[in-house]
Design a protein around this motif. Structure first.
Motif, PDB file in Angstrom:
ATOM      1  N   GLY A 159      26.510  73.058  20.817  1.00 58.13           N
ATOM      2  CA  GLY A 159      27.703  72.267  21.123  1.00 58.13           C
ATOM      3  C   GLY A 159      28.505  71.965  19.876  1.00 58.13           C
ATOM      4  O   GLY A 159      27.944  71.764  18.789  1.00 58.13           O
ATOM      5  N   ASN A 160      29.817  71.906  20.015  1.00 59.97           N
ATOM      6  CA  ASN A 160      30.675  71.657  18.852  1.00 59.97           C
ATOM      7  C   ASN A 160      30.750  70.173  18.526  1.00 59.97           C
ATOM      8  O   ASN A 160      30.138  69.329  19.180  1.00 59.97           O
ATOM      9  N   LYS A 161      31.567  69.859  17.518  1.00 65.06           N
ATOM     10  CA  LYS A 161      31.668  68.477  17.043  1.00 65.06           C
ATOM     11  C   LYS A 161      32.191  67.557  18.148  1.00 65.06           C
ATOM     12  O   LYS A 161      31.770  66.399  18.267  1.00 65.06           O
ATOM     13  N   LYS A 162      33.108  68.053  18.964  1.00 62.77           N
ATOM     14  CA  LYS A 162      33.669  67.237  20.046  1.00 62.77           C
ATOM     15  C   LYS A 162      32.587  66.806  21.032  1.00 62.77           C
ATOM     16  O   LYS A 162      32.544  65.663  21.471  1.00 62.77           O
ATOM     17  N   ASP A 163      31.690  67.722  21.381  1.00 63.64           N
ATOM     18  CA  ASP A 163      30.682  67.433  22.401  1.00 63.64           C
ATOM     19  C   ASP A 163      29.367  66.915  21.841  1.00 63.64           C
ATOM     20  O   ASP A 163      28.643  66.192  22.536  1.00 63.64           O
ATOM     21  N   ASN A 164      29.022  67.288  20.621  1.00 62.53           N
ATOM     22  CA  ASN A 164      27.677  66.987  20.136  1.00 62.53           C
ATOM     23  C   ASN A 164      27.614  66.305  18.767  1.00 62.53           C
ATOM     24  O   ASN A 164      26.641  66.433  18.029  1.00 62.53           O
ATOM     25  N   PHE A 165      28.670  65.565  18.458  1.00 62.25           N
ATOM     26  CA  PHE A 165      28.620  64.685  17.287  1.00 62.25           C
ATOM     27  C   PHE A 165      29.208  63.367  17.750  1.00 62.25           C
ATOM     28  O   PHE A 165      30.417  63.258  17.984  1.00 62.25           O
ATOM     29  N   TRP A 166      28.368  62.356  17.918  1.00 64.63           N
ATOM     30  CA  TRP A 166      28.797  61.102  18.569  1.00 64.63           C
ATOM     31  C   TRP A 166      29.356  60.125  17.544  1.00 64.63           C
ATOM     32  O   TRP A 166      28.753  59.860  16.513  1.00 64.63           O
ATOM     33  N   GLU A 167      30.548  59.585  17.870  1.00 63.71           N
ATOM     34  CA  GLU A 167      31.172  58.547  17.047  1.00 63.71           C
ATOM     35  C   GLU A 167      31.698  57.455  17.957  1.00 63.71           C
ATOM     36  O   GLU A 167      32.326  57.743  18.975  1.00 63.71           O
ATOM     37  N   MET A 168      31.476  56.210  17.585  1.00 61.40           N
ATOM     38  CA  MET A 168      31.910  55.111  18.449  1.00 61.40           C
ATOM     39  C   MET A 168      33.376  54.772  18.249  1.00 61.40           C
ATOM     40  O   MET A 168      33.973  54.061  19.050  1.00 61.40           O
ATOM     41  N   ASP A 170      36.996  55.387  15.158  1.00 66.10           N
ATOM     42  CA  ASP A 170      37.518  56.079  13.984  1.00 66.10           C
ATOM     43  C   ASP A 170      36.650  55.852  12.752  1.00 66.10           C
ATOM     44  O   ASP A 170      36.634  56.668  11.831  1.00 66.10           O
ATOM     45  N   THR A 171      35.979  54.705  12.712  1.00 66.74           N
ATOM     46  CA  THR A 171      35.044  54.426  11.620  1.00 66.74           C
ATOM     47  C   THR A 171      33.756  53.886  12.222  1.00 66.74           C
ATOM     48  O   THR A 171      33.730  53.453  13.371  1.00 66.74           O
ATOM     49  N   GLY A 172      32.687  53.884  11.427  1.00 61.87           N
ATOM     50  CA  GLY A 172      31.439  53.280  11.889  1.00 61.87           C
ATOM     51  C   GLY A 172      30.300  54.267  12.000  1.00 61.87           C
ATOM     52  O   GLY A 172      30.427  55.448  11.653  1.00 61.87           O
ATOM     53  N   PRO A 173      29.136  53.807  12.498  1.00 62.16           N
ATOM     54  CA  PRO A 173      27.946  54.650  12.595  1.00 62.16           C
ATOM     55  C   PRO A 173      28.176  55.867  13.489  1.00 62.16           C
ATOM     56  O   PRO A 173      28.872  55.773  14.508  1.00 62.16           O
ATOM     57  N   CYS A 174      27.585  56.979  13.124  1.00 64.95           N
ATOM     58  CA  CYS A 174      27.749  58.208  13.905  1.00 64.95           C
ATOM     59  C   CYS A 174      26.627  59.181  13.547  1.00 64.95           C
ATOM     60  O   CYS A 174      25.820  58.926  12.650  1.00 64.95           O
ATOM     61  N   GLY A 175      26.597  60.303  14.254  1.00 61.67           N
ATOM     62  CA  GLY A 175      25.578  61.304  13.966  1.00 61.67           C
ATOM     63  C   GLY A 175      25.544  62.388  15.021  1.00 61.67           C
ATOM     64  O   GLY A 175      26.182  62.267  16.085  1.00 61.67           O
ATOM     65  N   PRO A 176      24.797  63.459  14.767  1.00 60.83           N
ATOM     66  CA  PRO A 176      24.679  64.534  15.762  1.00 60.83           C
ATOM     67  C   PRO A 176      23.952  64.029  16.995  1.00 60.83           C
ATOM     68  O   PRO A 176      23.151  63.095  16.929  1.00 60.83           O
ATOM     69  N   CYS A 177      24.257  64.620  18.114  1.00 65.05           N
ATOM     70  CA  CYS A 177      23.577  64.202  19.344  1.00 65.05           C
ATOM     71  C   CYS A 177      23.105  65.421  20.120  1.00 65.05           C
ATOM     72  O   CYS A 177      23.587  66.541  19.924  1.00 65.05           O
ATOM     73  N   SER A 178      22.164  65.156  20.980  1.00 62.57           N
ATOM     74  CA  SER A 178      21.586  66.208  21.818  1.00 62.57           C
ATOM     75  C   SER A 178      21.603  65.715  23.251  1.00 62.57           C
ATOM     76  O   SER A 178      20.934  64.741  23.588  1.00 62.57           O
TER      77      SER A 178
END
Length: 871
Positions: A159-168, A170-178
């Motif tokens: 999955g690409n960044k849109k679908d598989n990189f979670w961000e809450m 514009d700023t803040g905690p984030c990371g790859p997701c599955s």
């Protein structure tokens, strides 16, 4: 399995894996300027991810009320149209704060779905982050390897960044997701089309059911990523979707999460759901979804209003009303009747709604009633527009006015217009909508820079309960910009400054660095940080500073805060135990207290309440403050506020255990006698079912009483010191009324005599009977009477009468209806364009009659001349 059983199985499963089960945070967010509502399960744990606060437990699980209707996560316009988007939804989640990571998260999610919930493994697909070269992010090979133990590789999708990189945000905690996706299509369809081609393809039957987010980074203002202090797991599973899958339904709305609400709506409307794929079915879904968001937001303390979070709730409620009004043929309030149904359904998981069911229903009813009246006004407005339109088209500005003023969405305006053969300028509507959004964004935009960290230990200790000053240092700072003004925010290692919370305003004061004094203009909370606002930075921000609060303001604020506790208890004693705090403001000048109550508080009740509070002040009751486990505090009878998030250890403020015991983080006096005096200044309605009291304490209350006594003394002096001033005032009012009646009779006789004389002075101008005179009358109403008296005596007329009343210019202009129609003469237009500039004033009215007032009473002759010139 029923929905409650499915929810409980999730919580029981993770409890067996060593997770502490925590309650849902309120749906309405406080102390976080980046959010109006909780829009993800991780919101209440944000501080743990950022390292601002240590987690009480390394592993937790919960079901979190979430709302997504604004900002990045905005699903509102799709809700009801499809069968799986929602405004409010439950997010089931399990969390690791620096404990387990990808392996356990993946293993347990697979175990729960396949072994406990028994979802067939061949219906499940997983996605893994493929990496992003622009961000210098590698493929999540670690997650891929863990998934290979459970899933064939052809079912592990990149999955690409849109679908598989979670961000809450514009700023803040984030990371790859599955993510885990489930294919709910019939076997016949699955045989024709491989399910992996339908993942993330907006197929309503191939849906994401679980998201394992691996929190590793913090997104900064400049869009760069920095590693978080520790690695965390943030998972989320949409409860409504899970129930749909396990109950074998094609729609979330066919499950028992929504069926009770839909069945009750069927009874109320006499219509049936699910017969056709129609606007009627959409309306049933909109109502079933929206009533949840409305009810839980109100129960958590957010009343509908015209701004901020309150405006969002009002929009949701009005959208539901529009749907039942237009498509369920319901013209009277409906939503309030669903509140008890919903409260009963969630009594065991979110009991706050059941505890306030009458109050929430009352608020919803009043909001519905008000909007239904507005809706009818809007329909009349569009019908009036179409009745007078020269072309069969509604321009974009008018369509936007209907949306902005009357709550009409574009599609409702388009529907009403099409029924009359009209088109609507959609592009013009969108332009007007964009202009409003740009104005709104500019007015509220807050631009925050990234933190500059001076001390890697970001803990900020509050010492202000005991101290008014402290030696401290800046641990981090950043620049912010709001409404064009630049400021700075500082976080201190320890601080005596109280951060705005619980209605109590933030402290002000000074920070002194090496003799350089910096003013602290405000103090607020951002998540768990105490943030100090200053207009400039010191020359040397790394040196030790002396933090000193404004003691006088703090003391006055503290008096008012303690008074709200005494007031709250007295209100419940006099009005009933249904009274609950719905908001407060506590500052150095006064206190404001909002509470649930459905009737005006009478003068007698106010007197009784005030007497009780002052009795408690005179008793000089010690104010006892204890820190206790929450369960222990509740056993003492402590009152907690709906919508507040409390930890396991709470601060309890006791002013006589038999009278007032409340959970409160604010500052308080040592004994009630310090308040001196308590005085009400006002009482009134603030919203449906909510009253507001304002009051004063201490020296402010004494000053108020002194001012009232001085005013009474001045009144008595003006009345020549009567023994009974009340009787004297009543006699004066009676005499005034009698004289006004006599004056009115005399004025009417004067108007009659004037009109009789004026009839003989009519001038003929181009076939028009013109009368223009400066007359001697005592009030503007006499000018109006003169016009209407002569109207029935003289046809084809234009009258302009002017008078100097108390040194001000007053003008009345009347034009006969036939001249308005034939000649296009309009009184308001003449008043505004020709007369108002002469007398330096303004005015308006109907096409045939208008009035004006102004400063230049010496220009009245010119007014008459100007009207003659027009004719």
């Amino acid at each position: 399995m029923t929905a409650p059983e499915i929810r409980q199985q999730f919580l029981d499963f993770f409890a067996s894996k060593g997770h502490h089960i925590v309650p849902s945070a309120p749906i309405v967010v406080k102390n976080d300027p980046t959010l109006l509502f909780t829009n993800a399960g991780m919101n209440q744990f944000k501080d743990y991810f950022l390292g601002n606060r240590a987690a009480a437990w390394k592993r937790v699980a919960d079901t979190q009320k979430c709302l997504r209707v604004s900002g990045k996560h905005n699903d509102l316009e799709e809700v009801g149209i499809d069968t799986y988007h929602h405004t409010m939804f439950e997010m089931l989640g399990n969390w690791s704060f620096g404990d387990y990571f990808k392996k356990e998260a993946i293993d347990w999610s697979w175990e729960l779905l396949t072994d406990i919930y028994k979802i067939p493994k061949d219906r499940l697909y997983v996605t893994v982050f493929e990496g992003d070269a622009k961000e210098n992010l590698e493929k999540d090979q670690e997650a891929y390897e863990f998934w290979k133990k459970h899933v064939p590789e052809d079912r592990i999708l990149m999955g690409n960044k849109k679908d598989n990189f979670w961000e809450m945000g514009d700023t803040g905690p984030c990371g790859p997701c599955s993510e885990i996706h489930v294919d709910c299509r019939p076997d016949s369809e699955r045989a024709l089309v491989d399910g992996k081609t339908r993942v993330n393809a907006d197929d309503p039957q191939v849906i994401e059911i679980w998201n394992n987010v691996f929190m590793q980074f913090n997104r900064l203002k400049d869009k760069s990523l920095e590693p978080l202090p520790a690695k965390h797991v943030d998972t989320g599973m949409g409860f409504e979707r899970l129930v749909r899958v396990l109950q074998g339904k094609n729609s979330n709305y066919d499950t028992d999460v929504f069926s009770g609400t839909i069945e009750h709506t069927e009874k109320l409307t006499g219509l049936k759901y699910g017969r056709t794929d129609s606007k009627q079915d959409v309306a049933f879904r909109v109502i079933a979804d929206h009533i949840r968001a409305i009810c839980f937001a109100i129960a958590d303390g957010q009343l509908p209003s015209n701004n901020g979070a309150g405006y969002v709730i009002r929009r949701i409620l009005r959208r539901a009303v529009r749907y039942y009004y237009s498509f369920l043929n319901r013209k009277t309030p409906l939503l309030h009747e669903l509140v008890p149904v919903l409260a009963q359904q969630f009594a065991n998981v979110f009991p706050e709604l059941q505890q306030q069911v009458d109050f929430v229903a009352k608020v919803v009813f009043e909001e519905e009633n008000n909007f239904l009246r507005t809706l009818e006004s809007g329909i009349r407005r569009i019908e009036d527009f179409m009745g007078g339109a020269k072309q069969k088209a509604v321009d974009g500005r008018t369509a936007f006015e209907l949306y902005d003023t009357y709550g009409f969405p574009y599609d409702l305006t388009s529907l009403i217009a099409s029924e009359k053969g009209f088109s609507v300028d959609e592009k013009g509507f969108e332009v007007a909508m964009k202009e409003q959004k740009d104005r709104s964004r500019a007015a509220t935009e807050l631009d925050m820079g990234d933190w500059t960290v001076l001390d890697e230990n970001p803990v900020s200790v509050f010492v202000g309960y005991e101290l008014s000053e402290a030696e401290t240092s800046v641990t981090k700072y950043r620049k912010i910009k709001a409404k064009g003004k630049e400021q700075y925010q500082l976080v201190l290692s320890q601080t005596p400054f109280y951060a705005e919370s619980g209605g109590q305003v933030g402290d002000t004061g000074t920070l002194t660095f090496n003799g350089e004094s910096i003013n602290v203009t405000d103090t607020k909370k951002e998540n768990n940080l105490i943030v100090h606002f200053v207009d400039k930075l010191p020359a040397d921000i790394t040196t030790t500073a002396k933090a000193l609060i404004n003691k006088q303001n703090r003391q006055a604020t503290t008096l008012n805060h303690s008074a709200t506790h005494l007031l709250h208890a007295a209100l419940r004693q006099v009005l009933g135990t249904h009274v609950a705090q719905k908001g407060s403001l506590v500052n150095p000048e006064y206190l404001r207290f909002d509470f649930s109550h459905f009737a005006k508080v009478t003068d007698e009740e106010l007197e009784q309440i005030e007497n009780i509070v002052n009795e408690k002040i005179r008793a000089n009751i010690p104010v006892v403050i204890q820190e206790l486990p929450k369960d222990e505090a509740m056993k003492l009878g402590a009152m907690a506020l709906f919508g507040e998030k409390y930890g396991d250890i709470v601060r309890v403020v006791i002013m006589d255990p038999a009278y007032s015991v409340e959970l409160c983080g604010g500052t308080h006096i040592g004994a009630t006698g310090e308040l001196g005096l308590f005085k009400f200044t006002s009482e009134g309605a603030v919203a449906a079912g909510v009253r507001r009291i304002e009051a004063l304490t201490g020296s402010n209350a004494l000053a108020f009483v002194d001012a009232q006594l001085k005013q009474l003394k001045d009144i008595k002096t003006a009345l020549k010191n009567p023994k009974d001033p009340i009787t004297a005032v009543e006699t004066l009012l009676q005499d005034k009324a009698s004289l006004e009646k006599q004056l009115e009779v005399l004025e009417q006789e004067k108007v009659r005599q004037l009109s009789a004389g004026l009839q003989k002075q009519v001038e003929q101008i181009n076939g028009i009977n013109f009368l223009g005179k400066i007359v001697d009358v005592s009030n503007a109403d006499a000018l109006k009477q003169l016009c209407f008296t002569l109207k029935n005596e003289i046809e084809n007329h234009v009258f302009v009468f002017a008078a100097n009343i108390g040194g001000k210019a007053n003008v009345a202009l009347m034009i006969s209806d036939n001249l308005v129609a034939e000649k296009g003469l309009e009184a308001p237009k003449i008043i505004k364009e020709k007369i108002a500039p002469i007398i330096k004033g303004g005015g308006g009215g109907q096409k045939s009659f208008a009035t004006a007032g102004g400063q230049e009473a010496g220009q009245l002759d010119q007014v008459i001349t100007q009207v003659k010139a027009i004719l």
